[in-house]
Design a protein around this motif. Sequence first.
Motif, PDB file in Angstrom:
ATOM      1  N   SER A 129      -0.270  11.215 -10.506  1.00  0.00           N
ATOM      2  CA  SER A 129      -1.200  12.355 -10.549  1.00  0.00           C
ATOM      3  C   SER A 129      -0.449  13.647 -10.852  1.00  0.00           C
ATOM      4  O   SER A 129      -0.891  14.460 -11.664  1.00  0.00           O
ATOM      5  N   LEU A 169       2.364   1.857  -3.431  1.00  0.00           N
ATOM      6  CA  LEU A 169       1.244   2.121  -4.336  1.00  0.00           C
ATOM      7  C   LEU A 169       0.738   3.553  -4.171  1.00  0.00           C
ATOM      8  O   LEU A 169       0.539   4.269  -5.161  1.00  0.00           O
ATOM      9  N   ASN A 170       0.549   3.992  -2.929  1.00  0.00           N
ATOM     10  CA  ASN A 170       0.068   5.358  -2.680  1.00  0.00           C
ATOM     11  C   ASN A 170       1.039   6.410  -3.218  1.00  0.00           C
ATOM     12  O   ASN A 170       0.619   7.398  -3.828  1.00  0.00           O
ATOM     13  N   VAL A 171       2.330   6.188  -2.982  1.00  0.00           N
ATOM     14  CA  VAL A 171       3.338   7.153  -3.439  1.00  0.00           C
ATOM     15  C   VAL A 171       3.357   7.210  -4.963  1.00  0.00           C
ATOM     16  O   VAL A 171       3.361   8.294  -5.560  1.00  0.00           O
ATOM     17  N   GLU A 193       8.353   7.705   2.213  1.00  0.00           N
ATOM     18  CA  GLU A 193       7.890   8.141   0.892  1.00  0.00           C
ATOM     19  C   GLU A 193       9.048   8.702   0.067  1.00  0.00           C
ATOM     20  O   GLU A 193       9.154   8.444  -1.131  1.00  0.00           O
ATOM     21  N   ARG A 225       0.962   6.442  -7.015  1.00  0.00           N
ATOM     22  CA  ARG A 225      -0.270   7.097  -7.485  1.00  0.00           C
ATOM     23  C   ARG A 225      -0.165   8.615  -7.370  1.00  0.00           C
ATOM     24  O   ARG A 225      -0.601   9.347  -8.259  1.00  0.00           O
ATOM     25  N   MET A 226       0.405   9.102  -6.255  1.00  0.00           N
ATOM     26  CA  MET A 226       0.579  10.553  -6.092  1.00  0.00           C
ATOM     27  C   MET A 226       1.494  11.112  -7.185  1.00  0.00           C
ATOM     28  O   MET A 226       1.212  12.166  -7.758  1.00  0.00           O
ATOM     29  N   LYS A 258       0.810  -1.223   0.000  1.00  0.00           N
ATOM     30  CA  LYS A 258       0.000   0.000   0.000  1.00  0.00           C
ATOM     31  C   LYS A 258       0.842   1.272   0.000  1.00  0.00           C
ATOM     32  O   LYS A 258       0.505   2.244  -0.662  1.00  0.00           O
ATOM     33  N   GLU A 259       1.928   1.276   0.786  1.00  0.00           N
ATOM     34  CA  GLU A 259       2.782   2.472   0.862  1.00  0.00           C
ATOM     35  C   GLU A 259       3.307   2.866  -0.514  1.00  0.00           C
ATOM     36  O   GLU A 259       3.129   3.998  -0.946  1.00  0.00           O
ATOM     37  N   GLN A 266       6.926   8.418   8.200  1.00  0.00           N
ATOM     38  CA  GLN A 266       6.106   8.134   7.014  1.00  0.00           C
ATOM     39  C   GLN A 266       6.619   8.913   5.799  1.00  0.00           C
ATOM     40  O   GLN A 266       6.783   8.356   4.714  1.00  0.00           O
TER      41      GLN A 266
END
Length: 150
Positions: free
Chosen positions: A32, A24-26, A83, A28-29, A21-22, A79
């Motif tokens: 974007s 993946l979130n980075v 990232e 995705r950001m 998840k970590e 956190q």
Amino acid sequence: MMTLVERLNDDMKTAMKAQDKETLNVIRMVKSAVQLAKIELKHDLTDEEVVDVVSKQIKMRKDSIVEFSKANRDDLVAQYQQEIDILNKYMPEQLSLEEVEKIIDEAFIIVNPTSQKQMGLIMKEVNPRVRGKFDMGEVSKIIKDKLNNL
């Protein structure tokens, strides 16, 4: 040779499969931010432009870390550091301080500045060789110090 955007897409698929998840979130950001830049510039981004986007993301997180440190929010500091570590995978090989100082010295020889007012000329000379490979804030400080000691 895979472009940086293709690498981001591949890494996103890998992170999804691994349920990371970590990461993946980075990713995705970053995707974007790349998409926003693509819309602003009205063309697909080159790898160099993607590096600029990633380095802006890193800078934002570093600035946040400074603020969170002041507020003793070690959970958020950790956190954001994680990232940054993920984002650094998409950055070019970083230059050492010695390499950057050598590039700056070469720029001083080319420009031969006589005052603080010529900082822009030196930055123009140094920027293309250092951009994305070293913290530009640090580069600026080194150049200012050298100009002050003329």
